[in-house]
Design a protein around this motif. Structure first.
Motif, PDB file in Angstrom:
ATOM      1  N   ALA A  28      40.041  40.273  29.384  1.00 43.16           N
ATOM      2  CA  ALA A  28      39.215  41.410  28.966  1.00 43.16           C
ATOM      3  C   ALA A  28      39.903  42.219  27.874  1.00 43.16           C
ATOM      4  O   ALA A  28      39.253  42.964  27.141  1.00 43.16           O
ATOM      5  CB  ALA A  28      38.897  42.305  30.165  1.00 43.16           C
ATOM      6  N   ASN A 172      34.554  47.550  31.636  1.00 39.86           N
ATOM      7  CA  ASN A 172      35.759  46.723  31.547  1.00 39.86           C
ATOM      8  C   ASN A 172      36.693  46.907  32.732  1.00 39.86           C
ATOM      9  O   ASN A 172      37.756  46.281  32.791  1.00 39.86           O
ATOM     10  CB  ASN A 172      36.505  47.003  30.235  1.00 39.86           C
ATOM     11  CG  ASN A 172      37.161  48.377  30.211  1.00 39.86           C
ATOM     12  OD1 ASN A 172      36.675  49.335  30.812  1.00 39.86           O
ATOM     13  ND2 ASN A 172      38.270  48.493  29.489  1.00 39.86           N
ATOM     14  N   GLY A 175      33.207  45.327  36.003  1.00 36.72           N
ATOM     15  CA  GLY A 175      32.619  43.999  35.871  1.00 36.72           C
ATOM     16  C   GLY A 175      31.152  43.928  36.214  1.00 36.72           C
ATOM     17  O   GLY A 175      30.518  42.874  36.062  1.00 36.72           O
ATOM     18  N   ALA A 201      32.794  44.107  27.054  1.00 36.65           N
ATOM     19  CA  ALA A 201      33.175  43.383  28.269  1.00 36.65           C
ATOM     20  C   ALA A 201      32.109  42.396  28.732  1.00 36.65           C
ATOM     21  O   ALA A 201      32.380  41.539  29.579  1.00 36.65           O
ATOM     22  CB  ALA A 201      33.485  44.377  29.391  1.00 36.65           C
ATOM     23  N   GLN A 296      35.747  33.758  40.189  1.00 35.76           N
ATOM     24  CA  GLN A 296      35.832  35.099  40.763  1.00 35.76           C
ATOM     25  C   GLN A 296      35.637  35.073  42.267  1.00 35.76           C
ATOM     26  O   GLN A 296      36.174  35.923  42.989  1.00 35.76           O
ATOM     27  CB  GLN A 296      34.859  36.051  40.091  1.00 35.76           C
ATOM     28  CG  GLN A 296      33.398  35.789  40.288  1.00 35.76           C
ATOM     29  CD  GLN A 296      32.540  36.766  39.474  1.00 35.76           C
ATOM     30  OE1 GLN A 296      33.047  37.583  38.702  1.00 35.76           O
ATOM     31  NE2 GLN A 296      31.247  36.692  39.637  1.00 35.76           N
ATOM     32  N   VAL A 326      35.536  40.203  35.794  1.00 35.68           N
ATOM     33  CA  VAL A 326      36.495  41.274  35.515  1.00 35.68           C
ATOM     34  C   VAL A 326      36.650  42.008  36.841  1.00 35.68           C
ATOM     35  O   VAL A 326      35.784  42.802  37.226  1.00 35.68           O
ATOM     36  CB  VAL A 326      36.000  42.211  34.401  1.00 35.68           C
ATOM     37  CG1 VAL A 326      36.985  43.359  34.183  1.00 35.68           C
ATOM     38  CG2 VAL A 326      35.777  41.443  33.108  1.00 35.68           C
ATOM     39  N   SER A 328      38.702  44.332  39.518  1.00 34.94           N
ATOM     40  CA  SER A 328      39.714  45.385  39.621  1.00 34.94           C
ATOM     41  C   SER A 328      39.848  45.830  41.067  1.00 34.94           C
ATOM     42  O   SER A 328      38.852  45.950  41.797  1.00 34.94           O
ATOM     43  CB  SER A 328      39.329  46.578  38.745  1.00 34.94           C
ATOM     44  OG  SER A 328      39.315  46.206  37.375  1.00 34.94           O
ATOM     45  N   CYS A 351      48.237  39.254  34.574  1.00 38.68           N
ATOM     46  CA  CYS A 351      47.172  40.229  34.818  1.00 38.68           C
ATOM     47  C   CYS A 351      47.680  41.573  34.307  1.00 38.68           C
ATOM     48  O   CYS A 351      48.670  41.632  33.577  1.00 38.68           O
ATOM     49  CB  CYS A 351      46.779  40.274  36.289  1.00 38.68           C
ATOM     50  SG  CYS A 351      48.123  40.753  37.407  1.00 38.68           S
ATOM     51  N   ARG A 376      43.929  44.745  37.383  1.00 41.33           N
ATOM     52  CA  ARG A 376      42.746  44.059  36.844  1.00 41.33           C
ATOM     53  C   ARG A 376      43.065  42.597  36.548  1.00 41.33           C
ATOM     54  O   ARG A 376      44.031  42.289  35.864  1.00 41.33           O
ATOM     55  CB  ARG A 376      42.262  44.732  35.556  1.00 41.33           C
ATOM     56  CG  ARG A 376      40.957  44.125  35.030  1.00 41.33           C
ATOM     57  CD  ARG A 376      40.497  44.796  33.742  1.00 41.33           C
ATOM     58  NE  ARG A 376      41.322  44.389  32.597  1.00 41.33           N
ATOM     59  CZ  ARG A 376      41.132  44.807  31.350  1.00 41.33           C
ATOM     60  NH1 ARG A 376      40.167  45.675  31.086  1.00 41.33           N
ATOM     61  NH2 ARG A 376      41.926  44.402  30.367  1.00 41.33           N
ATOM     62  N   SER A 378      41.116  39.555  34.803  1.00 40.25           N
ATOM     63  CA  SER A 378      39.926  39.251  34.004  1.00 40.25           C
ATOM     64  C   SER A 378      39.990  37.791  33.557  1.00 40.25           C
ATOM     65  O   SER A 378      40.921  37.366  32.883  1.00 40.25           O
ATOM     66  CB  SER A 378      39.829  40.193  32.800  1.00 40.25           C
ATOM     67  OG  SER A 378      41.043  40.258  32.081  1.00 40.25           O
TER      68      SER A 378
END
Length: 401
Positions: A28, A172, A175, A201, A296, A326, A328, A351, A376, A378
């Motif tokens: 990201a 960002n 997500g 993003a 993910q 993305v 977090s 990361c 985060r 990404s």
């Protein structure tokens, strides 16, 4: 004709950086770059590095390559070339846009700004409201762990004085994919109100059609999308009618390039954009989304299995219709910086920790320290299931310690 199955190894072979030891989970912040893009930039600088617009042979070729790059950027989002301008960053393009709207925003205007955004799509509008002495209204979310841009909330903020609404397609940090078409419809219930969207993003994960979205302004950076450090801004022809020009007094004022360009579109980088578009033409977006959903899912399922340890910010599911990869989170009892430092000490996984220029979201909405922020991760479609599985193993070891 059916497309070929997604082949992550064939994808990875097109990105030279992926042959190195580092595992890239900070996408990201900027993706890795296609070999074809790298070659295009090198070829331009080797053979066509002259000023545009002259009549001699190499200048004509240089001008052609630049124009093809600009046209490709417009076609990619289903826009006309006169509706797109290229520049060094989305942040800079939004700043230029805000200056061009100075006369359109009057002291009795109202500007609505989303707090879920990167500062790129906040600072310019806060400054413009201050300059014009008009009312600035914050668009917030009642959900502080999984915030959304709710159109019902927006409806309560709109008034006949609304001139501009700004928001993100995808945060960002979170997500989460926001329903921009619905937001645009809501904004346009107010005559003269315009919608400005930050898609930085979002762009690396889904196709873009600005006409279908119904936006007035829309920007993203190509260096998040497998390309060079350059960005593009869309402004519809109708929106351009209320924009002033930032160009020299002797320049034409028709078209977005003339209004905002300021000779800021790097030639060799612009010339490489068709290579990005060609790659994405051959790599189906539905396959990208499906693969990223798997990626993910590995991390989100693990985080959800330890609710006593992890807090996910944004959609706590892997559903590709709701979010992009993305992801977090915070770790109970640990600073985000310490978690990332420990991961890097044990592995090659890159990361990141922090607020990622979304400080208002981190502090005012999520209630986090705006410096330490979140951890985060990404991902992009060139990442592998094996990579993210390995990351989860290392993360598990870190939190166990």
């Amino acid at each position: 004709m059916a497309s070929s199955p997604f082949n992550v190894e064939a994808v990875r072979a097109q990105f030279p950086a992926l042959a190195h030891k580092q595992v890239y989970f900070d996408n990201a912040g900027g993706s890795q770059v296609l070999k074809t893009v790298i070659d295009s930039i090198a070829n331009y600088l080797s053979s066509n590095n002259v000023q545009l617009g002259a009549s001699y042979t190499i200048a004509r070729e240089s001008t052609r390559l630049f124009e093809e790059g600009s046209a490709a950027a417009a076609r990619y989002i289903n826009a006309s070339q006169d509706e797109v301008v290229l520049g060094p960053s989305t942040t800079q393009l939004f700043r230029n846009l805000s200056l061009s709207l100075y006369d359109y925003i009057t002291p009795d205007s109202e500007i609505i700004v989303s707090k879920l955004d990167h500062e790129a799509n906040i600072a310019s509008w806060v400054q413009l409201a201050e300059w014009r002495k008009c009312k600035l209204i914050w668009w917030d979310s009642p959900d502080k762990q999984n915030p959304h841009l709710d159109t019902d909330v927006l409806k309560g903020l709109l008034s006949p004085k609304t001139k501009l609404v700004t928001c993100t397609h995808t945060s960002n940090i979170l997500g989460t994919i926001n329903d921009i078409a619905s937001i645009a419809d809501t904004v346009h219930t107010v005559p003269g109100a315009l919608l400005c969207v930050d898609a930085v993003a979002y762009a690396p994960h889904r196709a873009i059609d600005v006409k279908a979205l119904g936006v007035d302004f829309y920007s993203f950076s190509w260096y998040k999308l497998y390309g060079p450090h350059i960005a593009s801004l869309y402004a519809s022809r109708s929106a351009q009618k209320v924009m002033g020009t930032l160009g020299h007094f002797f320049k034409p004022t028709d078209g977005l390039e003339n209004k905002l360009g300021l000779a800021a579109a790097n030639y060799e980088l612009t010339a490489s954009i068709p290579e990005v578009c060609e790659y994405l033409r051959k790599t189906p977006w539905e396959q990208i989304a499906a693969h990223e959903e798997k990626l993910q899912g590995v991390l989100i399922d693990y985080l959800n299995s330890r609710p006593d340890i992890f807090t996910i910010y944004g959609e706590p599911v892997a559903d590709k219709t709701k979010r992009v990869p993305v992801i977090s989170f915070t770790v109970k009892g640990k600073n985000s910086k310490d978690v990332v430092d420990a991961i890097e000490a044990k592995s090659d996984f890159a990361c990141r920790w922090g607020a990622f220029y979304s400080n208002r979201l981190a502090q005012d909405v999520l209630g986090l320290d705006p410096v330490d922020g979140v951890v985060r991760v990404s991902l992009l479609h060139y990442n592998t299931v094996e990579e993210i599985t390995g990351y989860v193993k290392v993360l598990d070891e870190v939190v166990a310690s």
